[in-house]
Design an enzyme around this catalytic site. Sequence first.
Site, short mmCIF file in Angstrom:
data_model
loop_
_atom_site.label_atom_id
_atom_site.label_comp_id
_atom_site.label_asym_id
_atom_site.label_seq_id
_atom_site.Cartn_x
_atom_site.Cartn_y
_atom_site.Cartn_z
N LYS A 148 0.85 -1.18 0.00
CA LYS A 148 0.00 0.00 0.00
C LYS A 148 0.89 1.24 0.00
O LYS A 148 2.04 1.12 0.45
CB LYS A 148 -0.94 -0.03 1.19
CG LYS A 148 -0.34 0.52 2.49
CD LYS A 148 -1.40 0.77 3.52
CE LYS A 148 -0.91 1.76 4.54
NZ LYS A 148 -1.68 1.94 5.72
N GLU A 216 -4.81 4.31 17.50
CA GLU A 216 -3.36 4.39 17.69
C GLU A 216 -3.06 5.49 18.70
O GLU A 216 -3.81 6.46 18.80
CB GLU A 216 -2.67 4.75 16.36
CG GLU A 216 -2.86 3.72 15.27
CD GLU A 216 -2.21 4.16 13.97
OE1 GLU A 216 -1.17 3.61 13.62
OE2 GLU A 216 -2.74 5.09 13.31
N HIS A 240 -7.45 -1.20 5.36
CA HIS A 240 -7.52 -2.09 6.53
C HIS A 240 -8.93 -2.26 7.10
O HIS A 240 -9.40 -3.37 7.29
CB HIS A 240 -6.61 -1.58 7.65
CG HIS A 240 -5.20 -1.33 7.23
ND1 HIS A 240 -4.50 -2.20 6.42
CD2 HIS A 240 -4.35 -0.31 7.49
CE1 HIS A 240 -3.28 -1.73 6.23
NE2 HIS A 240 -3.17 -0.58 6.85
N LYS A 331 -5.38 8.68 15.24
CA LYS A 331 -4.07 8.76 15.88
C LYS A 331 -4.18 9.58 17.16
O LYS A 331 -5.11 10.36 17.33
CB LYS A 331 -3.08 9.44 14.92
CG LYS A 331 -2.86 8.60 13.67
CD LYS A 331 -1.68 9.10 12.87
CE LYS A 331 -1.42 8.19 11.69
NZ LYS A 331 -0.95 6.85 12.08
#
Length: 484
Positions: A148, A216, A240, A331
Site C-alpha cells: 500500500k 493508535e 484495513h 491517531k
Amino acid sequence: MVSRVIPVDNFDLVIFGGTGDLARRKILPGLFRRFRAGQMPEDARVIAAARSEHDDASYRSEIEAAIKEFGGAESKDRKGLKAFLERLHYVAVDARGDGGWQQLKDLMRDGVVRAFYFSVAPGLFGDLAERLHTHGIADRDSRLVVEKPFGRDLKSARALNATLADHFNEDQIYRIDHYLGKETVQNLMAVRFANVLFEPLWNSHYVDHIQITVAETVGVGGRGSYYDKSGAMRDMVQNHLMQLLCLIAMEPPNQFEADAVRDEKLKVIRALQPIDSHHIVRGQYEASEKTASYREDVENPKSTTESFIALRATIANWRWAGVPFYLRTGKRLKARSSEINVVFKDLGHSIFEGDEARHRNVLTIRLQPNEGIDLQVTIKEPGPGGMRLIDVPLDMTFAQALGDEADDVTDAYERLIMDVIRGNQTLFMRGDEVEAAWAWTDPLIEGWEARHDVPKVYDTGSSGPEDSLMLMHRDGRRWRDIKG
Ligand code: NAD
C-alpha cells in the site's frame, strides 16, 4: 504450544527497496523469524535490489544491525543470524535506468520460485515491471508483491492496476494488506465458518450492530508530508478497516480458496451504501503538554486532513439490512487498540426483572493488543442473594499461545510472504476489490472536499471528537471503551 511449520518451496525473493524502512523494520526481520522456524528451504535466497551502492558484505552488516534493532528476542541467536545473513545478496539497481539489471538476471536461478517484492514508491512500479520483462527476469510463473498505498483514488488505482497488468497476470500479483496476515483475522474466518454456533446468528435477526475500531496512540511521526496528502480515510479505512468489514460481513465462500473468498468480499464492498455527511465525523488531534498538534506535526497550519474518522456504514443485502457498521480509526487516541465487536440484539423477552434484562452478548475480536476472541455471556452471579446476573467473557486469548516477542505487524508480514512463496492469494487483495473500495470512498472524500469540511479537534489521549460519540448516541448506542 508447538506450532507445525511446513517448509515452502525453494525460492529467490528479490526485494526492490531492500535498503528501505519497510524492508529493514518488517520484511527482513520477518524472514529471519521464518528462517529460524525452519520454514525457509536450505538454499532459499533473498536478493536486495536498491539504489545505494553496497556489496553483499556491507548489505549484510546493515541488515544485521536492523534485525538486532527490530527483530525482538530472536535476534539474540547469533549463530542463526549469521546463517540467515549468508542467504542475503545485494545488487545495486536503478529502476529508471539499465544499471544492475544484467547482474540481477545472472544471479537468478531456474527451477525455484521467483518472487519480486516492490517495496518502493508506487511511482516506480511501472518501471520495475517493465524492466523485469525486457531483461527476461520475470516470467509467467513469477510472483509480484506490492505494498500500500494502492492508489489515492479510483483513477490512480485503475492506472496502477493497468500498469501491472501490462506485464503480470492477476494470479501473479499479491497486494499486501498486512491486516489480513494477522492471526486473529484469519481466526475470525475459522470462528465463523468452522463452527455451527455462530453462523446461524450472523445476520440482522440477531446482530444489533458492529463496531470496528483501530486506535493508535502515535501521531503522524516522520510521515507528516505523506500523511497530510492522505488522511485517515485513505490511509486506514479504504484498505484495513474495509478488509475487516468484508471478513465480518461476507457470505460463506463455497471453499477456502483465493477467488472464492475474494468474490464474496467484493460483493460486500459493492453493496456498501453511500453515506450521508452527518454519518461521518472527521477529527484532528490537539497538542498536549508533551506532544505537538496534528497541524504542527505536518507543518501545515491550515491543514484540513483528518487524523481521525468515524462513520456509520450500511450494507444493502438481506443478511445485513438495517444493521449499522460503525467504523473509527485515529491517531493520538487514549490507547493502542484494534478490535471488532459484534453486538447482538436484546432478548425478545426476558424472564428476569428490571435492569438484568438489558444484558447483551458481544463477540469481541481483538487484533491488538493481546490478540484473541472473547464472547461476553451473561450468567448468574455466583453465591447466595437471589438471581443477580453478570456478564463474563468466554475468553479465547491466544496471544500467549503464539509465543515469542515479535510485534504483530512483523508477524503478519512473515505469514503473508510465505503465502506468496506457496502461491496462495487468499489473503491478498484482488485488483477489482481495491478499485471497488475506492469507488465507495471517492464520493465521500469528494463530498467533504466540496463542503470545505473542517475536521473537529480532539484532545490527545481521548477517544476522538465529541461528535464521534454522538454518531452512536443518536442511534441509542455507544462505542466500546478504547482499552490498551
Ligand atoms: P524508503 O524510502 O525507506 O525506501 C525506498 C527504497 O526504494 C530504498 O531502498 C531505495 O534505494 C529504493 N529506491 C528508490 N528509488 C529507486 C530507484 N530509482 N531504483 C531502485 N531503487 C530505488 O521507503 P519505505 O518506507 O521502505 O517504503 C517502501 C514502500 O512501502 C512505499 O511504497 C511505502 O508507501 C510502502 N509502505 C511502507 C511502510 C513502512 O512502514 N515503511 C508501511 C506500509 C507501506
